[in-house]
Design a protein around this motif. Structure first.
Motif, PDB file in Angstrom:
ATOM      1  N   ILE A  39       0.838  -1.288   0.072  1.00 44.69           N
ATOM      2  CA  ILE A  39       0.053  -0.067  -0.022  1.00 44.69           C
ATOM      3  C   ILE A  39       0.819   1.244  -0.019  1.00 44.69           C
ATOM      4  O   ILE A  39       0.545   2.073  -0.671  1.00 44.69           O
ATOM      5  N   LEU A  40       2.000   1.257   0.648  1.00 45.96           N
ATOM      6  CA  LEU A  40       2.908   2.320   0.864  1.00 45.96           C
ATOM      7  C   LEU A  40       3.800   2.517  -0.407  1.00 45.96           C
ATOM      8  O   LEU A  40       4.537   3.641  -0.237  1.00 45.96           O
ATOM      9  N   TYR A  41       3.919   1.559  -1.036  1.00 45.33           N
ATOM     10  CA  TYR A  41       4.998   1.703  -2.323  1.00 45.33           C
ATOM     11  C   TYR A  41       4.943   2.666  -3.154  1.00 45.33           C
ATOM     12  O   TYR A  41       5.849   3.404  -3.453  1.00 45.33           O
ATOM     13  N   PRO A  42       3.632   3.112  -3.434  1.00 46.76           N
ATOM     14  CA  PRO A  42       3.588   4.435  -4.469  1.00 46.76           C
ATOM     15  C   PRO A  42       4.003   5.541  -3.794  1.00 46.76           C
ATOM     16  O   PRO A  42       4.838   6.497  -4.382  1.00 46.76           O
ATOM     17  N   ALA A  43       3.719   5.893  -2.620  1.00 47.46           N
ATOM     18  CA  ALA A  43       4.371   6.941  -1.635  1.00 47.46           C
ATOM     19  C   ALA A  43       5.828   6.840  -1.725  1.00 47.46           C
ATOM     20  O   ALA A  43       6.705   7.638  -1.739  1.00 47.46           O
ATOM     21  N   PHE A  44       6.536   5.534  -1.681  1.00 47.69           N
ATOM     22  CA  PHE A  44       7.644   5.378  -1.493  1.00 47.69           C
ATOM     23  C   PHE A  44       8.531   5.618  -2.742  1.00 47.69           C
ATOM     24  O   PHE A  44       9.547   6.406  -2.903  1.00 47.69           O
ATOM     25  N   GLU A  45       7.830   5.439  -3.922  1.00 46.85           N
ATOM     26  CA  GLU A  45       8.467   5.638  -5.059  1.00 46.85           C
ATOM     27  C   GLU A  45       8.492   7.316  -5.479  1.00 46.85           C
ATOM     28  O   GLU A  45       9.625   7.576  -6.054  1.00 46.85           O
ATOM     29  N   ARG A  46       7.618   7.878  -4.666  1.00 38.46           N
ATOM     30  CA  ARG A  46       7.528   9.552  -5.111  1.00 38.46           C
ATOM     31  C   ARG A  46       8.682  10.008  -4.179  1.00 38.46           C
ATOM     32  O   ARG A  46       9.345  11.124  -4.349  1.00 38.46           O
ATOM     33  N   LEU A  47       8.960   9.465  -2.899  1.00 33.37           N
ATOM     34  CA  LEU A  47       9.771   9.972  -1.930  1.00 33.37           C
ATOM     35  C   LEU A  47      11.228   9.784  -2.235  1.00 33.37           C
ATOM     36  O   LEU A  47      12.111  10.170  -1.845  1.00 33.37           O
ATOM     37  N   GLU A  48      11.499   8.467  -2.688  1.00 32.47           N
ATOM     38  CA  GLU A  48      12.949   7.785  -2.837  1.00 32.47           C
ATOM     39  C   GLU A  48      13.771   8.925  -3.857  1.00 32.47           C
ATOM     40  O   GLU A  48      15.058   8.911  -3.454  1.00 32.47           O
ATOM     41  N   PRO A  49      13.209   9.490  -4.998  1.00 36.90           N
ATOM     42  CA  PRO A  49      14.327  10.140  -5.691  1.00 36.90           C
ATOM     43  C   PRO A  49      14.959  11.282  -4.841  1.00 36.90           C
ATOM     44  O   PRO A  49      15.980  11.744  -5.196  1.00 36.90           O
ATOM     45  N   TYR A  50      14.321  11.856  -3.893  1.00 39.89           N
ATOM     46  CA  TYR A  50      14.616  13.044  -3.054  1.00 39.89           C
ATOM     47  C   TYR A  50      15.630  12.717  -1.864  1.00 39.89           C
ATOM     48  O   TYR A  50      16.425  13.442  -1.629  1.00 39.89           O
ATOM     49  N   VAL A  51      15.415  11.741  -1.241  1.00 42.07           N
ATOM     50  CA  VAL A  51      16.061  11.305   0.073  1.00 42.07           C
ATOM     51  C   VAL A  51      16.966   9.963  -0.071  1.00 42.07           C
ATOM     52  O   VAL A  51      17.523   9.754   1.018  1.00 42.07           O
ATOM     53  N   GLY A  52      16.571   9.387  -0.982  1.00 42.42           N
ATOM     54  CA  GLY A  52      17.041   7.828  -1.245  1.00 42.42           C
ATOM     55  C   GLY A  52      16.148   6.974  -0.355  1.00 42.42           C
ATOM     56  O   GLY A  52      15.152   7.182   0.162  1.00 42.42           O
ATOM     57  N   ALA A  53      16.618   5.611  -0.754  1.00 44.57           N
ATOM     58  CA  ALA A  53      15.523   4.335  -0.417  1.00 44.57           C
ATOM     59  C   ALA A  53      15.584   4.103   1.059  1.00 44.57           C
ATOM     60  O   ALA A  53      14.483   4.063   1.671  1.00 44.57           O
ATOM     61  N   ARG A  54      16.692   4.345   1.766  1.00 43.19           N
ATOM     62  CA  ARG A  54      16.719   3.768   3.226  1.00 43.19           C
ATOM     63  C   ARG A  54      16.180   5.158   3.905  1.00 43.19           C
ATOM     64  O   ARG A  54      15.175   4.725   4.877  1.00 43.19           O
ATOM     65  N   ILE A  55      15.951   6.396   3.739  1.00 46.95           N
ATOM     66  CA  ILE A  55      15.539   7.481   4.341  1.00 46.95           C
ATOM     67  C   ILE A  55      13.803   7.548   4.271  1.00 46.95           C
ATOM     68  O   ILE A  55      13.271   7.550   4.820  1.00 46.95           O
TER      69      ILE A  55
END
Length: 368
Positions: A39-55
């Motif tokens: 469920i959270l993966y779409p939000a993760f895809e939007r956030l990852e380019p800015y802060v990285g996968a781990r953050i």
């Protein structure tokens, strides 16, 4: 298959059985983390380019924990406030007088009959309280053990959620490599699973929110106190098909009968039997069936069976698992069974095809 290959296959089966036994006690937490990560993966895809996968995974995991704990604390405080307010405002003598009045005026019971029922009810209540205390003391060690198990399971849930978000792409790529399917079949299976999972989740949440809000609206219009609290409770209970919000509005009918008279109680009863029941039956059937292709009866089995197997997380996981199973059957039928049926039917059609010119086929030509 030679001896070495057979031995290696048996070793894999043995290791798979051991792994299943290890995961089984934590199955609901593992599957719950997987579903929430999905469920959270779409939000993760939007956030990852800015802060990285781990953050990004850490931020979303933290938000998920806060989003689960804060509503739980609010509901707990609301329950405590409701209980304290009810105990403070409750006048035992007045309540008993109201019950006696209802029994004599509405049901036509005489005074002696009412007094005997009152005495029997008090004796039964005292016996029930004594039994409840004994049962609670006897079950206390089991409750403590269950609490420890739940704490460990929630810890596993949090760690799995973080790593499924941070390294989920690698897990999916590994699954694509090890699944013994052709590329187009595998991609179609994954797409079908994604579609039906989202459909079940969205329709499930839609029905619960609509039914809970309509129940809260009825409570507000008819003067039932603590509307916000009961609305949240009805939203939660709406996830249980065939159980639903009648557990809340049915006692509200009795409350209104005792406090405001028969008019509002009858209005609440009619509102629950018409509006809320129609929403639970027809909106659930329409939304779930149209969105996921699952029959409402299958959803009921998924929810109730999921609760038995996976606890409270089975509310979501049960229907999702049945939807995924149906998606797998559809893809298997489309990619494996239908081509085989066509292959078997083609020779039969060719064998039964009529000859266009029987005489020319049976009589040799002059040149022959």
């Amino acid at each position: 298959m030679d001896v070495r290959t057979t031995s290696f296959a048996l070793l894999l089966v043995l290791l798979a059985a051991i792994a299943a036994l290890m995961v089984a006690p934590l199955l609901q937490y593992v599957m719950g983390a997987a579903l929430l990560a999905f469920i959270l993966y779409p939000a993760f895809e939007r956030l990852e380019p800015y802060v990285g996968a781990r953050i990004a995974a850490l931020v979303l995991t933290t938000l998920a924990i806060v989003g689960a704990i804060v509503p739980l604390l609010i509901v707990s405080l609301a329950v405590l406030n409701t209980v304290v307010s009810f105990a403070t405002d409750l006048n035992v003598a007045t309540t008993l007088d109201q019950l006696r009045t209802v029994a004599t005026d509405e049901f036509g019971l005489d005074t002696e009959r009412v007094q005997s029922l009152e005495t029997a009810a008090i004796d039964e209540l005292e016996a029930s309280l004594s039994d409840a205390v004994e049962i609670a003391l006897a079950e206390l060690p089991a409750l403590i053990n269950r609490g420890i198990e739940m704490g460990v399971g929630l810890l596993v849930f949090v760690f799995l959620l973080y790593y499924l978000l941070a390294d989920g792409d690698e897990l999916v790529d590994w699954l694509r490599e090890v699944v013994p399917l052709e590329d187009h079949v595998r991609d179609e299976l994954f797409d079908e699973i994604r579609v039906v999972t989202w459909a079940v989740i969205e329709s499930h949440v839609l029905v619960a929110v609509v039914e809970g809000l309509l129940g809260g609206l009825g409570f507000y219009l008819l003067g039932v106190p603590n509307v916000a609290f009961w609305t949240v409770i009805m939203v939660i209970l709406s996830f249980l098909p065939a159980v639903g919000v009648w557990i809340v509005w049915a006692p509200a009918v009795g409350y209104l009968l005792l406090t405001t008279g028969t008019a509002r109680a009858v209005a609440m009863l009619l509102y629950g039997l018409t509006v809320l029941s129609l929403v639970d039956n027809y909106l659930r059937a329409y939304a779930v069936d149209k969105g996921s292709g699952l029959h409402p009866a299958v959803v009921i089995v998924g929810v109730i069976g999921g609760i038995y197997l996976l606890g409270i997380m089975g509310l979501f996981l049960g229907p999702v698992l049945l939807a995924v199973f149906k998606a797998g059957l559809n893809v298997f039928n489309k990619t494996s069974l239908e081509p085989q049926r066509r292959t078997r039917s083609e020779p039969t059609a060719q064998a039964t095809e009529p000859v266009s010119n029987p005489e020319s086929a049976a009589t040799p030509t002059a040149e022959q």
